[in-house]
Design a protein around this motif. Structure first.
Motif, PDB file in Angstrom:
ATOM      1  N   ASN A  55       0.833  -1.184   0.000  1.00  0.00           N
ATOM      2  CA  ASN A  55       0.000   0.000   0.000  1.00  0.00           C
ATOM      3  C   ASN A  55       0.877   1.246   0.000  1.00  0.00           C
ATOM      4  OD1 ASN A  55      -2.050   1.900   0.391  1.00  0.00           O
ATOM      5  ND2 ASN A  55      -3.294   0.342   1.391  1.00  0.00           N
ATOM      6  N   LEU A  56       0.733   2.070  -1.033  1.00  0.00           N
ATOM      7  CA  LEU A  56       1.559   3.258  -1.163  1.00  0.00           C
ATOM      8  C   LEU A  56       0.944   4.477  -0.504  1.00  0.00           C
ATOM      9  CD1 LEU A  56       2.612   2.880  -4.919  1.00  0.00           C
ATOM     10  CD2 LEU A  56       3.900   2.211  -2.890  1.00  0.00           C
ATOM     11  N   VAL A  57      -0.313   4.381  -0.062  1.00  0.00           N
ATOM     12  CA  VAL A  57      -1.000   5.566   0.447  1.00  0.00           C
ATOM     13  C   VAL A  57      -1.002   5.641   1.975  1.00  0.00           C
ATOM     14  CG1 VAL A  57      -3.322   4.547   0.541  1.00  0.00           C
ATOM     15  CG2 VAL A  57      -3.056   7.003   0.108  1.00  0.00           C
ATOM     16  N   THR A  58      -0.871   4.509   2.657  1.00  0.00           N
ATOM     17  CA  THR A  58      -0.935   4.520   4.115  1.00  0.00           C
ATOM     18  C   THR A  58       0.435   4.708   4.745  1.00  0.00           C
ATOM     19  OG1 THR A  58      -0.726   2.112   4.267  1.00  0.00           O
ATOM     20  CG2 THR A  58      -2.952   3.014   4.104  1.00  0.00           C
ATOM     21  N   GLU A  59       0.400   5.103   6.023  1.00  0.00           N
ATOM     22  CA  GLU A  59       1.619   5.282   6.825  1.00  0.00           C
ATOM     23  C   GLU A  59       2.579   6.302   6.210  1.00  0.00           C
ATOM     24  OE1 GLU A  59       1.837   4.123   9.750  1.00  0.00           O
ATOM     25  OE2 GLU A  59       0.186   2.686   9.724  1.00  0.00           O
ATOM     26  N   LYS A  60       2.008   7.339   5.601  1.00  0.00           N
ATOM     27  CA  LYS A  60       2.824   8.424   5.059  1.00  0.00           C
ATOM     28  C   LYS A  60       2.262   9.768   5.516  1.00  0.00           C
ATOM     29  CE  LYS A  60       4.673   6.205   0.895  1.00  0.00           C
ATOM     30  NZ  LYS A  60       4.800   6.270  -0.572  1.00  0.00           N
ATOM     31  N   TYR A  61       3.138  10.726   5.630  1.00  0.00           N
ATOM     32  CA  TYR A  61       2.771  12.103   5.981  1.00  0.00           C
ATOM     33  C   TYR A  61       2.498  12.850   4.686  1.00  0.00           C
ATOM     34  CZ  TYR A  61       3.409  16.760   8.189  1.00  0.00           C
ATOM     35  OH  TYR A  61       3.255  18.039   8.650  1.00  0.00           O
ATOM     36  N   TRP A  62       1.208  13.188   4.440  1.00  0.00           N
ATOM     37  CA  TRP A  62       0.821  13.831   3.188  1.00  0.00           C
ATOM     38  C   TRP A  62       0.590  15.324   3.422  1.00  0.00           C
ATOM     39  CZ3 TRP A  62       1.777  11.282  -1.014  1.00  0.00           C
ATOM     40  CH2 TRP A  62       1.681   9.881  -1.035  1.00  0.00           C
ATOM     41  N   LYS A  63       1.492  16.140   2.898  1.00  0.00           N
ATOM     42  CA  LYS A  63       1.427  17.600   3.032  1.00  0.00           C
ATOM     43  C   LYS A  63       0.616  18.191   1.877  1.00  0.00           C
ATOM     44  CE  LYS A  63       4.473  21.632   2.644  1.00  0.00           C
ATOM     45  NZ  LYS A  63       5.879  22.080   2.473  1.00  0.00           N
ATOM     46  N   LEU A  86      -2.775   8.319   6.972  1.00  0.00           N
ATOM     47  CA  LEU A  86      -3.656   7.157   7.083  1.00  0.00           C
ATOM     48  C   LEU A  86      -2.903   6.053   7.816  1.00  0.00           C
ATOM     49  CD1 LEU A  86      -5.099   7.050   3.446  1.00  0.00           C
ATOM     50  CD2 LEU A  86      -5.969   8.306   5.420  1.00  0.00           C
ATOM     51  N   LYS A  87      -3.427   5.643   8.957  1.00  0.00           N
ATOM     52  CA  LYS A  87      -2.772   4.642   9.782  1.00  0.00           C
ATOM     53  C   LYS A  87      -3.395   3.265   9.532  1.00  0.00           C
ATOM     54  CE  LYS A  87      -0.111   5.757  12.380  1.00  0.00           C
ATOM     55  NZ  LYS A  87       1.341   5.988  12.209  1.00  0.00           N
ATOM     56  N   ASN A  88      -2.534   2.276   9.300  1.00  0.00           N
ATOM     57  CA  ASN A  88      -3.038   0.915   9.077  1.00  0.00           C
ATOM     58  C   ASN A  88      -3.767   0.371  10.294  1.00  0.00           C
ATOM     59  OD1 ASN A  88      -2.185   0.505   6.394  1.00  0.00           O
ATOM     60  ND2 ASN A  88      -0.097   0.096   7.073  1.00  0.00           N
ATOM     61  N   ASN A  89      -3.308   0.755  11.477  1.00  0.00           N
ATOM     62  CA  ASN A  89      -3.929   0.271  12.701  1.00  0.00           C
ATOM     63  C   ASN A  89      -5.330   0.848  12.839  1.00  0.00           C
ATOM     64  OD1 ASN A  89      -4.314  -0.935  15.184  1.00  0.00           O
ATOM     65  ND2 ASN A  89      -3.256   0.680  16.323  1.00  0.00           N
ATOM     66  N   ASN A  90      -6.341   0.009  12.667  1.00  0.00           N
ATOM     67  CA  ASN A  90      -7.754   0.389  12.796  1.00  0.00           C
ATOM     68  C   ASN A  90      -8.208   1.417  11.764  1.00  0.00           C
ATOM     69  OD1 ASN A  90      -8.008  -1.329  14.975  1.00  0.00           O
ATOM     70  ND2 ASN A  90      -7.600   0.268  16.475  1.00  0.00           N
ATOM     71  N   ASN A  91      -7.449   1.546  10.658  1.00  0.00           N
ATOM     72  CA  ASN A  91      -7.860   2.432   9.567  1.00  0.00           C
ATOM     73  C   ASN A  91      -8.177   3.857  10.038  1.00  0.00           C
ATOM     74  OD1 ASN A  91      -7.723  -0.019   8.212  1.00  0.00           O
ATOM     75  ND2 ASN A  91      -9.434   0.463   6.889  1.00  0.00           N
ATOM     76  N   GLN A  92      -7.273   4.424  10.819  1.00  0.00           N
ATOM     77  CA  GLN A  92      -7.477   5.752  11.379  1.00  0.00           C
ATOM     78  C   GLN A  92      -6.889   6.843  10.496  1.00  0.00           C
ATOM     79  OE1 GLN A  92      -9.163   6.538  14.446  1.00  0.00           O
ATOM     80  NE2 GLN A  92      -9.834   4.446  14.037  1.00  0.00           N
ATOM     81  N   VAL A  93      -7.603   7.988  10.432  1.00  0.00           N
ATOM     82  CA  VAL A  93      -7.119   9.188   9.764  1.00  0.00           C
ATOM     83  C   VAL A  93      -6.735  10.203  10.839  1.00  0.00           C
ATOM     84  CG1 VAL A  93      -7.640  11.033   8.125  1.00  0.00           C
ATOM     85  CG2 VAL A  93      -8.752   8.804   7.885  1.00  0.00           C
ATOM     86  N   THR A  94      -5.564  10.771  10.740  1.00  0.00           N
ATOM     87  CA  THR A  94      -5.165  11.859  11.628  1.00  0.00           C
ATOM     88  C   THR A  94      -4.587  12.970  10.779  1.00  0.00           C
ATOM     89  OG1 THR A  94      -2.948  10.928  11.979  1.00  0.00           O
ATOM     90  CG2 THR A  94      -4.654  10.297  13.545  1.00  0.00           C
ATOM     91  N   GLY A  95      -4.663  14.209  11.277  1.00  0.00           N
ATOM     92  CA  GLY A  95      -4.107  15.299  10.503  1.00  0.00           C
ATOM     93  C   GLY A  95      -4.373  16.646  11.123  1.00  0.00           C
ATOM     94  N   PHE A  96      -4.045  17.688  10.356  1.00  0.00           N
ATOM     95  CA  PHE A  96      -4.212  19.069  10.788  1.00  0.00           C
ATOM     96  C   PHE A  96      -4.810  19.850   9.637  1.00  0.00           C
ATOM     97  CE2 PHE A  96      -2.439  23.415  11.434  1.00  0.00           C
ATOM     98  CZ  PHE A  96      -3.047  23.681  12.672  1.00  0.00           C
TER      99      PHE A  96
END
Length: 285
Positions: free
Chosen positions: A168-176, A199-209
């Motif tokens: 997966n190229l989209v998860t576990e990356k910091y997208w500015k 996008l965090k693989n653990n429990n499919n969580q989204v975090t950001g600012f």
């Protein structure tokens, strides 16, 4: 007479030796428990390993064909995370999570099951029936990459096929954030930090600012680079002096249904239109 007896004895010994050689080359039966306990344990561990860290897509529900779910993009699946002993998946409309435990004899127990509460009137699936599989199942069988979840010795509650877990190229990356609605985005001098999400693989969580407030939520990835964001929320901090339109940024997560990635550049899209927003991957040292 003595010569005949000696010849017969040699023949019999040769025959016995050949039979022993054949037995030594024969496959070891799985029923052997005492002398070959280590072999049986190894086979059992290999079988258990095959169901973990693997994506299982539903094919049958109580004998009813479910492969049509793949055609309309509502792929029902689950994944067992070996490291965290957790289950995550998609039940046709909502994401679900929980815990699991594997025991000897292909026994499996699911617990602490929960799901999001998104309403999907067009989903045409009884999600309660899907979740009931995991509440009811107490064992599994697996053959030819088909996994059956069962209750006792009854007919399978559901069957799933093993599918490849793509890198997966989209998860576990910091997208500015780079552009929003086709316009370049620059960080205001008094802005706390740049706008981003992960996008965090653990429990499919989204975090950001989002420019003023932190945000969180959940996401669902499906085949064909399809993505959906659900249960998105932010803190309620007021930043009157910061020149940023948070509502415009947050709107992209409501609209996005697919993404594209090329050379660490991520575009969030709706249909085949121009990107709603473009992001750049930033790697931290």
């Amino acid at each position: 007479m003595k010569t005949k007896i000696t010849t017969l004895a040699i023949f019999l010994l040769t025959l016995v030796g050949c039979n022993q050689d054949k037995k030594s080359n024969a496959p070891v039966p799985s029923e052997i428990k005492v002398e070959n306990n280590q072999i049986e344990l190894q086979e059992s561990e290999n079988e258990l390993t095959t169901i973990e860290n693997t994506k299982w897509v539903i094919t049958k529900l109580e004998g009813r064909d479910m492969t049509d779910r793949e055609k309309n993009g509502q792929i029902i699946y689950f994944i067992l995370d070996f490291e965290n002993k957790s289950i995550s998946g998609f039940s046709g409309c909502n994401n679900f999570i929980g815990a699991y435990k594997l025991d000897d004899g292909n026994r499996i127990i699911f617990s602490q099951m929960g799901s999001t509460r998104m309403a999907c009137p067009d989903a045409k699936i009884n999600e309660a029936q899907i979740l009931n599989i995991f509440e009811t199942a107490d064992n599994f069988t697996i053959a030819n990459n088909i996994l059956s979840l069962n209750k006792g010795k009854r007919a399978p509650l559901a069957e799933f096929k093993k599918v490849k877990m793509d890198d997966n190229l989209v998860t576990e990356k910091y997208w500015k954030l780079k552009t929003l609605g086709g316009q370049a985005v620059t960080m205001a001098d008094n802005q706390e930090r740049e706008i981003f999400f992960t996008l965090k693989n653990n429990n499919n969580q989204v975090t950001g600012f989002a420019g003023c407030n932190t945000m969180s939520g959940e996401f669902v990835l499906e085949e064909g680079n399809r993505i959906r964001f659900v249960n998105m929320a932010t803190t309620l901090k007021a930043c009157p002096d910061v020149d940023v339109n948070e509502s415009e940024f947050l709107k992209i997560f409501e609209l996005t249904d697919n993404y594209t990635i090329k050379d660490d550049i991520l575009s969030l899209n709706v249909g085949r239109r121009a990107p709603l927003a473009v992001f750049e991957a930033v790697y931290m040292d």
